[in-house]
Scaffold this motif. Structure first.
Motif: not given
Length: 241
Positions: A163, A165-167, A169-170, A173, A189, A192-193
């Motif tokens: 979770s 890593e989401i912000s 890598r992406w 969003i 992002s 989502v995280s």
């Protein structure tokens, strides 16, 4: 992994043959008569069926399948049903509590014991729907509780690492394509995280929402106690940063 819900059914579900299924589910009990041409009727059927799919055995629902209702009595009601054209010759093995009973303990989890549910003192399905619809931590979406409690929560540390890593890598969003229901969902992002990381903290709150998941949590506990699924433990999986 993520789902988002709206109060209105997706357009495709308002068309035949899906529409007929929502009409069948729209009643609270077999003797209720509903307006077959009302959008509110379709909406009620959609929300109840979606609630059943997500909470598995809602506290507001008594059913033959769960052993709450007896077949002979329900057959008797089927003969008296005013709208047999809704399907199954009037058979409707459900009894839904519409709004919270005055004596309902909305914050209390139902435990797996005989007679834990009855006609009195049930939370209402409309309240259960509102709590499900809200998602987690203000995001408006969530990981489905069945997936969260029985699958991806088995290694909370790895899930939390993913979770975070989401912000990175992406970061840009602005929408997500959900696995079911409303789609696409407006998102960031950060949200989502947050929705994925929430699984690491245990069942979603507030207390009434946690209690809404009684059936799933009881099933999870049974599987863990009998070594049919792993208990949550660090290091079961690996996420390469």
């Amino acid at each position: 992994m993520l789902i988002g819900l709206s109060d209105e059914p997706p357009e495709i579900l308002t068309l035949s043959p899906y529409r007929e299924g929502l009409l069948w589910f729209s009643r609270d009990e077999p003797l209720e008569k509903v307006d077959l041409n009302s959008p509110a009727t379709i909406r009620d059927g959609y929300q109840k069926s979606t609630l059943l799919l997500n909470n598995i055995n809602p506290r507001s629902l008594l059913s033959v399948a769960a052993g709450d209702l007896a077949v002979p009595e329900q057959l008797g009601l089927a003969f008296k049903a005013p709208q047999k054209e809704l399907g199954y010759f009037g058979w409707y093995p459900c009894n839904w509590q519409n709004v919270d009973s005055p004596c309902a303990a909305t914050d209390e989890r139902l435990m797996p014991k005989k007679s834990s549910k009855g006609f009195e003192c049930r939370p209402g399905w409309r309240g259960e729907w509102a709590r499900l619809r809200a998602g987690v931590e203000g995001t408006g979406f969530q990981v489905p509780s069945f997936v969260a409690e029985l699958q991806i929560s088995r290694d909370p540390e790895t899930l939390k690492s993913f979770s975070e890593e989401i912000s990175q890598r992406w970061p840009s969003i602005d929408k997500v394509i959900s696995s079911h229901f409303s789609c696409p969902l407006p998102a960031t992002s950060e949200n989502v995280s947050k929705a994925i990381a929430a699984v690491c903290k245990g069942p979603p709150g507030p207390a009434a929402r946690t209690a809404d998941l009684s059936a799933i949590l009881n099933f999870r506990d049974y599987l863990e106690e009998n070594d049919l699924i792993y208990k949550p433990q660090t290091g079961r999986g690996q996420w390469a940063a």
